[in-house]
Design a protein around this motif. Structure first.
Motif, PDB file in Angstrom:
ATOM      1  N   VAL A 117      23.429   7.427   0.372  1.00 51.24           N
ATOM      2  CA  VAL A 117      24.603   7.826   1.146  1.00 51.24           C
ATOM      3  C   VAL A 117      24.412   7.413   2.609  1.00 51.24           C
ATOM      4  CG1 VAL A 117      25.967   9.796   1.936  1.00 51.24           C
ATOM      5  CG2 VAL A 117      25.130   9.733  -0.405  1.00 51.24           C
ATOM      6  N   PHE A 118      23.198   7.624   3.074  1.00 47.16           N
ATOM      7  CA  PHE A 118      22.868   7.283   4.463  1.00 47.16           C
ATOM      8  C   PHE A 118      23.112   5.810   4.757  1.00 47.16           C
ATOM      9  CE2 PHE A 118      19.669   6.023   7.646  1.00 47.16           C
ATOM     10  CZ  PHE A 118      20.017   6.871   8.673  1.00 47.16           C
ATOM     11  N   THR A 128      28.042  15.489   2.738  1.00 50.35           N
ATOM     12  CA  THR A 128      28.163  15.107   1.331  1.00 50.35           C
ATOM     13  C   THR A 128      27.522  16.149   0.441  1.00 50.35           C
ATOM     14  OG1 THR A 128      27.982  12.824   2.028  1.00 50.35           O
ATOM     15  CG2 THR A 128      27.678  13.261  -0.305  1.00 50.35           C
ATOM     16  N   LEU A 130      20.467  10.711  -1.509  1.00 48.41           N
ATOM     17  CA  LEU A 130      21.056  10.966  -0.193  1.00 48.41           C
ATOM     18  C   LEU A 130      20.738   9.811   0.752  1.00 48.41           C
ATOM     19  CD1 LEU A 130      20.429  14.800   0.115  1.00 48.41           C
ATOM     20  CD2 LEU A 130      22.585  13.634  -0.263  1.00 48.41           C
ATOM     21  N   VAL A 137      25.328  12.770   5.445  1.00 53.77           N
ATOM     22  CA  VAL A 137      24.527  13.116   4.272  1.00 53.77           C
ATOM     23  C   VAL A 137      24.622  14.615   4.014  1.00 53.77           C
ATOM     24  CG1 VAL A 137      22.142  13.417   3.534  1.00 53.77           C
ATOM     25  CG2 VAL A 137      22.922  11.184   4.274  1.00 53.77           C
TER      26      VAL A 137
END
Ligand code: SF4
Lengths: 169, 288
Positions: free
Chosen positions: B224-225, B246, B221, B243
């Motif tokens: 993703v950030f 997602t 994650l 995040v």
């Protein structure tokens, strides 16, 4: 503080059940009863399981399977016999290949009578089993070895071997 | 330097808490999607603490060692990432960790664990290209593989790396072991392969595996950030919101797809990597 009562994972084995009790076990997992509320998960893997749910009676074919699943489960563990078949053989009791209830091969901690057992009764039995599970955990933590009654089948083994020998002869 | 040490210590302490909490939310939301009440949000913690109370059964002595290596290297991966190290180093460490897990499963000689391990290898084959393309994408955009440098970028990478972002979301389904590609651990279809890769792990070993997954999820994650940082506070806010979105999307995918075969996993993720990933890389050459 013990967590074993908060996260009992079950394994379900169908002995020679008519599937009536199996359906009821599965019904417990469905949205209506949703036992995952109590952290209960159906694992299908003896090595991850804490509670062994057996439906149906034990016969010559599956007694080793039942024993093996039981032995593969890590301590502490409890066994719940579901349905009158698993308690003492029930309707199949007189059949030529039926040994009787689950307690003929492994020690059973909770019995659920009924044909078929109601989901409420099954959940109740599992909750009762959790009390026993907690006791067993404490015993294990205190270093006491859990006294496991030697399964009767093991005692009967030499006779069987003798019988088999006779048949071969 | 102090910042780096704080980041690493924060990761080591907070990641299991956040990861376990996210896993609990996952189970709760999943239950609600299925019309059930679901377990308490803290359930994953109860599970792991229970596993620590259980008797340990191991088939051989090396198995626990390999799982321990998996656990350690997953943490090392996250530490490198949050310390702002090189993205390629981070990804290769993660691969090394996965290899240890696979070796642990193979060492048990159990047929279920072996099939699970083989599938895990295929899954790695499926997601690795997209992971590398993601790293390259960040490099082409910011001119550096260093996470610390990428964090300093003043332009948000997301609009420029949108194809790569979508591809990364796609392989996250594999990494999070979510439904269409949950091949190796059989989280939902546990009757087919028993428990796949983790069949032979029990007690403390299994607890370690679960905790490692929490660390891994937090790190992923974090990746993703990284798509949303632009050096400002609202970039961070958008990042955290995204995040969570997602994560929700992955739960939704998990609940709305049946499981697929491994061929589908490999083909689709390679197609995604080639189409979304490489096209995005070419675009980046002109746009930047
Ligand atoms: S107790 Fe009744 S319902 Fe249950 S397995 Fe036996 S016969 Fe079937």
């Amino acid at each position: 503080m013990s967590y074993i009562t908060k996260s009992p994972w079950v394994i379900h084995y169908d002995g020679s059940s008519c599937n009536g009790c199996d359906i009821e076990v599965l019904a417990c997992l469905m949205p209506m009863y949703d036992v995952e509320r109590f952290g209960i998960i159906n694992t299908g893997n003896p090595k991850h399981a804490d509670v062994f749910l057996v439906t149906g009676s034990v016969n010559e074919q599956n007694k080793n399977v039942v024993k093996q699943i039981y032995e593969q489960m890590p301590e502490p563990k409890v066994v719940v016999a579901i349905g009158i078949c698993a308690c003492n053989g029930g309707i199949f009791k007189e059949c030529y290949n039926i040994l009787g209830g689950v307690d003929t091969v492994i020690p059973v901690d909770a019995y659920v009578p009924g044909c078929a057992a109601r989901p409420e009764a099954i959940i109740d039995a599992v909750v009762t089993g959790l009390g026993i599970l907690e006791q067993k955990r404490q015993a294990l933590a205190n270093g006491e070895l859990l006294k496991e009654p030697e399964p009767e089948a093991a005692v009967a083994a030499p006779e069987e071997a003798a019988e088999e020998g006779k048949e071969e002869a | 330097m102090v910042k780096v040490i704080i980041a690493v210590i924060a990761y080591i302490i907070l990641a299991p808490i956040v990861g376990g909490f996210l896993a609990g939310l996952d189970r709760k939301i999943t239950a609600r999607m299925q019309g059930r009440v679901g377990p308490p949000v803290l359930q994953p913690f109860y599970d792991v603490l229970k596993l620590l109370e259980k008797e340990s059964i191991t088939v051989n002595r090396v198995q626990d060692f390999y799982v321990m290596c998996f656990f350690i290297f997953v943490i090392v991966t996250g530490c490198f990432f949050f310390a702002g190290e090189n993205l390629l180093l981070v990804m290769f460490t993660l691969t090394l960790a996965s290899v240890f897990l696979i070796v642990a499963a193979f060492s048990s000689n159990s047929p279920y664990a072996e099939v699970g391990a083989e599938r895990e290898l295929l899954q790695m084959l499926a997601y690795e290209p997209m992971v590398l393309i993601t790293c390259v994408g960040f490099y082409m955009f910011t001119g550096s593989f260093e996470v610390g440098q990428i964090m300093l970028s003043t332009k948000m990478p997301f609009p420029y790396l949108i194809g790569i972002f979508l591809g990364f979301i796609f392989i996250l389904t594999i990494k999070f072991r979510k439904s269409p590609f949950d091949l190796s651990m059989s989280h939902h279809a546990h009757q087919e392969l028993v428990a796949g890769l983790k069949t032979e792990f029990s007690g403390k070993t299994l607890a370690m595996l679960e905790a490692a997954h929490w660390y891994e999820n937090v790190f992923l994650l974090g990746m993703v950030f990284l798509f949303f940082v632009n050096g400002t506070w609202w970039g961070y806010v958008i990042g955290i919101v995204d995040v969570l979105l997602t994560y929700f999307l992955e739960i939704l995918i998990d609940n709305s797809f049946a499981r697929m075969k491994w061929q589908v996993a490999i083909n689709s993720s390679w197609i995604v990597a080639v189409v979304l990933g490489t096209v995005n890389l070419f675009m980046l050459m002109f746009v930047r």
